[in-house]
Design an enzyme around this catalytic site. Structure first.
Site, PDB file in Angstrom:
ATOM      1  N   ALA A 123       4.344   2.057  -1.695  1.00 18.35           N
ATOM      2  CA  ALA A 123       5.137   0.916  -2.166  1.00 18.35           C
ATOM      3  C   ALA A 123       6.072   1.275  -3.310  1.00 18.35           C
ATOM      4  O   ALA A 123       6.796   0.415  -3.809  1.00 18.35           O
ATOM      5  CB  ALA A 123       4.191  -0.196  -2.596  1.00 18.35           C
ATOM      6  N   ASN A 188      -2.978   0.984  -5.767  1.00 15.72           N
ATOM      7  CA  ASN A 188      -2.630   2.240  -5.104  1.00 15.72           C
ATOM      8  C   ASN A 188      -1.397   2.861  -5.761  1.00 15.72           C
ATOM      9  O   ASN A 188      -1.291   4.076  -5.878  1.00 15.72           O
ATOM     10  CB  ASN A 188      -2.356   1.996  -3.615  1.00 15.72           C
ATOM     11  CG  ASN A 188      -3.651   1.832  -2.839  1.00 15.72           C
ATOM     12  OD1 ASN A 188      -4.468   2.726  -2.785  1.00 15.72           O
ATOM     13  ND2 ASN A 188      -3.856   0.662  -2.251  1.00 15.72           N
ATOM     14  N   HIS A 218       7.335  -3.692  -9.019  1.00 18.65           N
ATOM     15  CA  HIS A 218       6.778  -2.475  -9.620  1.00 18.65           C
ATOM     16  C   HIS A 218       7.807  -1.917 -10.587  1.00 18.65           C
ATOM     17  O   HIS A 218       8.964  -1.704 -10.198  1.00 18.65           O
ATOM     18  CB  HIS A 218       6.493  -1.421  -8.560  1.00 18.65           C
ATOM     19  CG  HIS A 218       5.608  -1.908  -7.452  1.00 18.65           C
ATOM     20  ND1 HIS A 218       4.244  -2.042  -7.576  1.00 18.65           N
ATOM     21  CD2 HIS A 218       5.908  -2.305  -6.195  1.00 18.65           C
ATOM     22  CE1 HIS A 218       3.738  -2.484  -6.444  1.00 18.65           C
ATOM     23  NE2 HIS A 218       4.728  -2.660  -5.581  1.00 18.65           N
TER      24      HIS A 218
END
Ligand SMILES: NC(=O)c1ccc[n+]([C@@H]2O[C@H](COP(=O)([O-])OP(=O)(O)OC[C@H]3O[C@@H](n4cnc5c(N)ncnc54)[C@H](O)[C@@H]3O)[C@@H](O)[C@H]2O)c1
Length: 266
Positions: A123, A188, A218
């Site tokens: 991601a 993760n 993020h």
């Protein structure tokens, strides 16, 4: 690309990868999926994809590469045996590596089998940059996760916050190891940055519940003698499965293609 692949799991991410592989490479890609014998996903496998149940089945299939898209337990269950047998192993459930003993075992297994343990970017992006600057002594890496309150409803309830909240809540501020162990399904990305960068104990993680977040956001900030790097990503959900970021399946596809490509970036 002509290859034999075993994919572990057939959920949102694996389904995206398999659809893309079949679409782009057709019968040049021979695919098998490893699932537990009682897995509900068995009923959804596309025609032409073999279903395997055990590591022995995987070895018998003789794949060129094994790709995990099933969860942390699947990495614990299958990675070591595959690597020792000489099968390179792509693990999307990077958070499992917060268990330092497991990581060490898998590195040794890879050496023993002359195979590779491979982590996709998943991601996030910027892992190439982080790898390049990690050994400079003053490099600092901070990862911040910003998600809307709906993503952390249970945590907020535990903290006594009543929804809807009108302010940001800092859920966690500490090192990646504790973050990945405390929130295994959500961190993760923190684990990927820690492994690519300065390690689990030297990567700072902040988890913020943000009522203004438009999706799963993020943010990576790296500073040091090399300069200053800021990255912000807002991932959209998969069109077929809202519970996963679309880019993760795309990232696995890129990792598989990179493995077999004569030209390598990053
Ligand atoms: N690196 C990243 O950025 C990133 C981002 C999102 C998710 N992930 C990881 O990807 C994993 C898969 O995500 P998903 O959305 O496709 O999940 P999902 O729940 O949609 O599908 C999981 C699949 O794996 C199978 N499975 C589960 N445990 C297994 C086991 N021990 N052995 C064999 N099969 C097993 C299930 O039956 C199912 O088919 C997540 O668990 C997470 O760890 C990584």
């Amino acid at each position: 690309m002509k290859a034999r692949l075993v994919i572990i799991g057939y959920g949102a991410i694996a389904a995206e990868l398999i659809a893309r592989l079949r679409d782009k490479y057709g019968t040049d890609c021979t695919l098998a999926v490893l699932l537990r014998s009682n897995s509900a996903s068995r009923a959804h496998l596309p025609v032409g994809v073999s279903c395997l149940t055990s590591v022995q089945d995987v070895l018998h299939f003789q794949p060129d590469l094994v790709v995990e898209a099933a969860g942390h337990q699947a990495v614990r269950d299958y990675a070591q045996a595959c690597l020792i047998a000489g099968l390179s192993f792509v693990a999307v459930s990077v958070g499992a590596m917060a268990d330092g003993r497991l990581y060490q075992q898998l590195c040794e297994a890879a050496e023993q089998g002359r195979a590779k343990l491979i982590f996709p970017s998943g991601a996030i992006g910027s892992l190439d940059y982080i790898r390049a600057v990690r050994d400079l002594p003053d490099t600092q890496i901070v990862y911040e996760s910003r998600k809307p309150p709906s993503a952390w409803a249970d945590e907020l309830q535990r903290l006594g916050e009543t929804q809807p909240i009108g302010h940001e809540v800092l859920l966690f501020d500490g090192h990646a190891r504790e973050a990945a162990l405390r929130y295994p399904q959500n961190l993760n990305v923190a684990a990927s940055l820690a492994l690519a960068g300065k390690g689990f104990d030297a990567t700072r993680v902040r988890i913020v519940v943000d009522p203004d977040a438009k999706g799963n956001m993020h943010c990576v900030h790296a500073t040091g003698a090399f300069g200053d790097m800021k990255l912000q990503i807002v991932n959209k959900p998969s069109p077929d499965n809202p519970k996963t970021s679309w880019v993760v399946g795309l990232s696995l596809m890129a990792t598989v293609e990179r493995y077999f490509s004569p030209v390598i970036f990053g």
